[in-house]
Design a protein around this motif. Structure first.
Motif, PDB file in Angstrom:
ATOM      1  N   LEU A  75       0.840  -1.192   0.000  1.00 25.93           N
ATOM      2  CA  LEU A  75       0.000   0.000   0.000  1.00 25.93           C
ATOM      3  C   LEU A  75       0.877   1.245   0.000  1.00 25.93           C
ATOM      4  CD1 LEU A  75      -2.711  -0.983   2.657  1.00 25.93           C
ATOM      5  CD2 LEU A  75      -2.463  -1.734   0.273  1.00 25.93           C
ATOM      6  N   GLN A  76       0.509   2.238  -0.806  1.00 28.45           N
ATOM      7  CA  GLN A  76       1.305   3.449  -0.946  1.00 28.45           C
ATOM      8  C   GLN A  76       0.400   4.665  -1.081  1.00 28.45           C
ATOM      9  OE1 GLN A  76       2.916   1.843  -4.861  1.00 28.45           O
ATOM     10  NE2 GLN A  76       2.509   3.976  -5.483  1.00 28.45           N
ATOM     11  N   ASN A  77       0.950   5.836  -0.730  1.00 28.82           N
ATOM     12  CA  ASN A  77       0.205   7.086  -0.915  1.00 28.82           C
ATOM     13  C   ASN A  77       1.181   8.245  -1.095  1.00 28.82           C
ATOM     14  OD1 ASN A  77       1.144   7.684   1.665  1.00 28.82           O
ATOM     15  ND2 ASN A  77      -0.869   7.725   2.628  1.00 28.82           N
ATOM     16  N   GLY A  78       0.657   9.447  -1.101  1.00 28.17           N
ATOM     17  CA  GLY A  78       1.483  10.622  -1.347  1.00 28.17           C
ATOM     18  C   GLY A  78       2.458  10.943  -0.243  1.00 28.17           C
ATOM     19  N   MET A  79       2.342  10.259   0.905  1.00 26.91           N
ATOM     20  CA  MET A  79       3.277  10.443   2.011  1.00 26.91           C
ATOM     21  C   MET A  79       4.284   9.296   2.109  1.00 26.91           C
ATOM     22  SD  MET A  79       2.854  13.312   3.566  1.00 26.91           S
ATOM     23  CE  MET A  79       3.501  13.072   5.223  1.00 26.91           C
ATOM     24  N   THR A  80       4.246   8.380   1.149  1.00 29.10           N
ATOM     25  CA  THR A  80       5.294   7.362   1.060  1.00 29.10           C
ATOM     26  C   THR A  80       6.482   8.023   0.387  1.00 29.10           C
ATOM     27  OG1 THR A  80       3.591   5.657   0.765  1.00 29.10           O
ATOM     28  CG2 THR A  80       5.866   5.048   0.265  1.00 29.10           C
ATOM     29  N   ALA A  81       7.576   8.187   1.126  1.00 31.85           N
ATOM     30  CA  ALA A  81       8.661   9.031   0.604  1.00 31.85           C
ATOM     31  C   ALA A  81      10.029   8.518   1.043  1.00 31.85           C
ATOM     32  CB  ALA A  81       8.481  10.466   1.102  1.00 31.85           C
ATOM     33  N   LEU A  90      10.502   0.011  -3.521  1.00 32.90           N
ATOM     34  CA  LEU A  90      11.207  -0.369  -4.747  1.00 32.90           C
ATOM     35  C   LEU A  90      11.907  -1.720  -4.613  1.00 32.90           C
ATOM     36  CD1 LEU A  90      12.747   3.035  -5.907  1.00 32.90           C
ATOM     37  CD2 LEU A  90      10.781   1.818  -6.869  1.00 32.90           C
ATOM     38  N   CYS A  91      12.229  -2.134  -3.387  1.00 31.95           N
ATOM     39  CA  CYS A  91      12.837  -3.453  -3.198  1.00 31.95           C
ATOM     40  C   CYS A  91      11.905  -4.575  -3.651  1.00 31.95           C
ATOM     41  CB  CYS A  91      13.212  -3.659  -1.727  1.00 31.95           C
ATOM     42  SG  CYS A  91      14.603  -2.656  -1.156  1.00 31.95           S
ATOM     43  N   PHE A  92      10.596  -4.293  -3.695  1.00 32.78           N
ATOM     44  CA  PHE A  92       9.616  -5.293  -4.103  1.00 32.78           C
ATOM     45  C   PHE A  92       9.292  -5.223  -5.589  1.00 32.78           C
ATOM     46  CE2 PHE A  92       9.068  -5.169   0.433  1.00 32.78           C
ATOM     47  CZ  PHE A  92       8.736  -6.474   0.785  1.00 32.78           C
ATOM     48  N   LYS A  93       9.758  -4.181  -6.273  1.00 34.54           N
ATOM     49  CA  LYS A  93       9.498  -4.067  -7.702  1.00 34.54           C
ATOM     50  C   LYS A  93      10.186  -5.192  -8.471  1.00 34.54           C
ATOM     51  CE  LYS A  93       7.011  -0.283  -8.423  1.00 34.54           C
ATOM     52  NZ  LYS A  93       5.742  -0.303  -9.170  1.00 34.54           N
ATOM     53  N   PHE A 130       0.912  -3.457  -6.233  1.00 29.45           N
ATOM     54  CA  PHE A 130       0.955  -2.185  -5.516  1.00 29.45           C
ATOM     55  C   PHE A 130      -0.392  -1.466  -5.638  1.00 29.45           C
ATOM     56  CE2 PHE A 130       5.097  -3.494  -6.879  1.00 29.45           C
ATOM     57  CZ  PHE A 130       5.929  -3.219  -5.800  1.00 29.45           C
ATOM     58  N   PHE A 131      -0.902  -0.987  -4.500  1.00 28.70           N
ATOM     59  CA  PHE A 131      -2.236  -0.400  -4.430  1.00 28.70           C
ATOM     60  C   PHE A 131      -2.182   0.985  -3.781  1.00 28.70           C
ATOM     61  CE2 PHE A 131      -2.713  -4.940  -4.488  1.00 28.70           C
ATOM     62  CZ  PHE A 131      -3.888  -5.217  -5.189  1.00 28.70           C
ATOM     63  N   GLY A 132      -3.040   1.888  -4.263  1.00 26.26           N
ATOM     64  CA  GLY A 132      -3.156   3.199  -3.625  1.00 26.26           C
ATOM     65  C   GLY A 132      -3.009   4.329  -4.613  1.00 26.26           C
ATOM     66  N   SER A 133      -2.131   5.285  -4.285  1.00 27.23           N
ATOM     67  CA  SER A 133      -1.924   6.459  -5.127  1.00 27.23           C
ATOM     68  C   SER A 133      -0.428   6.718  -5.288  1.00 27.23           C
ATOM     69  CB  SER A 133      -2.605   7.690  -4.504  1.00 27.23           C
ATOM     70  OG  SER A 133      -2.142   7.896  -3.179  1.00 27.23           O
ATOM     71  N   ASP A 134      -0.090   7.684  -6.121  1.00 24.57           N
ATOM     72  CA  ASP A 134       1.313   8.001  -6.382  1.00 24.57           C
ATOM     73  C   ASP A 134       2.066   8.330  -5.090  1.00 24.57           C
ATOM     74  OD1 ASP A 134       0.686   7.716  -9.023  1.00 24.57           O
ATOM     75  OD2 ASP A 134       1.066   9.804  -9.583  1.00 24.57           O
ATOM     76  N   THR A 135       3.329   7.921  -5.033  1.00 27.05           N
ATOM     77  CA  THR A 135       4.176   8.264  -3.893  1.00 27.05           C
ATOM     78  C   THR A 135       4.641   9.716  -4.009  1.00 27.05           C
ATOM     79  OG1 THR A 135       6.221   7.554  -4.971  1.00 27.05           O
ATOM     80  CG2 THR A 135       4.972   5.881  -3.735  1.00 27.05           C
ATOM     81  N   ALA A 136       5.448  10.144  -3.037  1.00 25.26           N
ATOM     82  CA  ALA A 136       5.872  11.549  -2.975  1.00 25.26           C
ATOM     83  C   ALA A 136       6.917  11.922  -4.026  1.00 25.26           C
ATOM     84  CB  ALA A 136       6.419  11.863  -1.579  1.00 25.26           C
ATOM     85  N   GLY A 137       7.691  10.957  -4.485  1.00 23.65           N
ATOM     86  CA  GLY A 137       8.709  11.259  -5.483  1.00 23.65           C
ATOM     87  C   GLY A 137      10.013  11.781  -4.885  1.00 23.65           C
ATOM     88  N   PRO A 190       7.178  10.746  -8.818  1.00 25.11           N
ATOM     89  CA  PRO A 190       6.386   9.828  -7.991  1.00 25.11           C
ATOM     90  C   PRO A 190       6.313   8.435  -8.615  1.00 25.11           C
ATOM     91  CG  PRO A 190       5.259  11.932  -8.272  1.00 25.11           C
ATOM     92  CD  PRO A 190       6.413  11.937  -9.227  1.00 25.11           C
ATOM     93  N   ILE A 191       6.161   7.430  -7.763  1.00 24.09           N
ATOM     94  CA  ILE A 191       6.000   6.053  -8.224  1.00 24.09           C
ATOM     95  C   ILE A 191       4.505   5.742  -8.277  1.00 24.09           C
ATOM     96  CG2 ILE A 191       6.559   3.630  -7.812  1.00 24.09           C
ATOM     97  CD1 ILE A 191       8.775   4.644  -5.907  1.00 24.09           C
ATOM     98  N   PRO A 192       3.970   5.418  -9.449  1.00 27.34           N
ATOM     99  CA  PRO A 192       2.534   5.098  -9.524  1.00 27.34           C
ATOM    100  C   PRO A 192       2.272   3.677  -9.031  1.00 27.34           C
ATOM    101  CG  PRO A 192       3.543   4.876 -11.684  1.00 27.34           C
ATOM    102  CD  PRO A 192       4.620   5.391 -10.776  1.00 27.34           C
ATOM    103  N   PRO A 193       1.080   3.408  -8.502  1.00 25.40           N
ATOM    104  CA  PRO A 193       0.721   2.038  -8.094  1.00 25.40           C
ATOM    105  C   PRO A 193       0.265   1.234  -9.309  1.00 25.40           C
ATOM    106  CG  PRO A 193      -1.108   3.499  -7.672  1.00 25.40           C
ATOM    107  CD  PRO A 193      -0.002   4.368  -8.213  1.00 25.40           C
TER     108      PRO A 193
END
Length: 314
Positions: A226-232, A240-243, A250-257, A292-295
């Motif tokens: 799970l990810q969101n805009g506060m994943t930074a 990214l270790c799981f990519k 991956f579920f949620g919204s774009d990360t902070a970048g 940002p990393i998209p889900p």
């Protein structure tokens, strides 16, 4: 050798040592005399010269402007805005200066991971992991104990990285090490040179603090991140270790970048500089930095959708 000659020789050695400490000591946190505000700023600028964008005329102009402003500063505190502005020019948006007060406050704070098991789905909430908090062992144990003791009950894992703003990557990766393949889990690209972050036998090295934990048997179950805009920052690095792994979504919204490699330097008064010097690279070879990393699945119900996906694939 006569006594007078010995004393003179010793004095020359001490003088040479003092000169070396005076000249190079600040780079290692050693000071013979307190720096002036201008010298303080100059030391920060020397560190900023390593930044990912610290090249060419634009940085030269920003550096010169910063030193001109610093010449009028009468305290270290007055240099903070000057240094912050220069750091953005040298290292981009992930570069910053934290005041001594902020640094001390961060060291006092550390929330431990939360784990819950419901209907075979283990939800792991990983909060930020504070550097040098002294609680990294408790941080990793909070997750690994559950992964070890309740292994046979787990059908799938929801790894909740929402609001994980980063910190020390090593303990965070170690905490979820049974869910990751051993080997190179991430790379750092610094000036075109690749540096590996590795996981082997419960040891995480090359990213954050070197962390060694119990080498648990790998858990081969679906993992929903799970990810969101506060994943930074390091939160994004853990993601990214799981990519590129099988059975991960991956579920949620774009990360902070803020997917960048940072160096840290502590200044004379305890203020801490964070400077971006490179980019993160996932196991597929994709490079990340300030985007940002998209889900895989954009959703405002990430936990529910992740659980449904796990039940369908376990």
């Amino acid at each position: 050798m006569r006594k007078g000659t010995k004393i003179l020789f010793l004095a020359l050695i001490l003088a040479a040592a003092a000169a070396l400490v005076l000249r190079y000591g600040p780079s290692f946190g050693l000071y013979m005399i307190p720096p002036t505000p201008k010298q303080y700023a100059a030391q920060a600028m020397s560190f900023a010269d390593q930044g990912i964008y610290a090249g060419g005329g634009e940085w030269s102009a920003a550096r010169a402007a910063a030193m001109k402003k610093a010449a009028d500063c009468r305290s270290y505190e007055e240099t903070y805005p000057v240094i912050r502005e220069a750091l953005k020019a040298a290292g981009g948006k992930h570069s910053s200066l934290r005041t001594p007060e902020t640094v001390k406050e961060e060291l006092r704070e550390q929330t431990l991971p939360e784990c819950s098991l419901d209907d075979g789905i283990l939800t792991l909430r990983l909060p930020p992991c504070t550097m040098n908090s002294g609680k990294s062992e408790a941080y990793t144990a909070a997750v690994l104990t559950v992964l070890r003791d309740r292994r046979d009950e787990i059908r799938g894992v929801i790894l909740d990285l929402r609001d994980n703003t980063g910190g020390d990557m090593g303990p965070m990766v170690a905490a979820v090490s049974p869910l990751l393949d051993d080997g190179t889990v991430l790379q750092f690209d610094v000036a075109g040179s690749r540096q590996d972050v590795t996981l082997s036998g419960g040891v995480v090295a090359g990213g954050g603090s070197r962390t060694e934990v119990e080498d648990l048997e790998k858990l081969s179950v679906p993992v929903a991140v799970l990810q969101n805009g506060m994943t930074a920052s390091s939160g994004e690095a853990v993601l990214l270790c799981f990519k590129g792994m099988d059975h991960v979504r991956f579920f949620g919204s774009d990360t902070a970048g803020y997917c960048s490699v940072n160096n840290v330097r502590t200044l004379y008064d305890g203020a801490r500089i964070q400077l971006t010097i490179g980019s993160d690279v996932d196991r597929t070879g994709r490079i990340y930095c300030e985007d940002p990393i998209p889900p895989d699945v954009v959703t405002d119900r990430p936990a529910e959708d992740a659980a449904a996906w796990i039940l369908q694939n376990s």
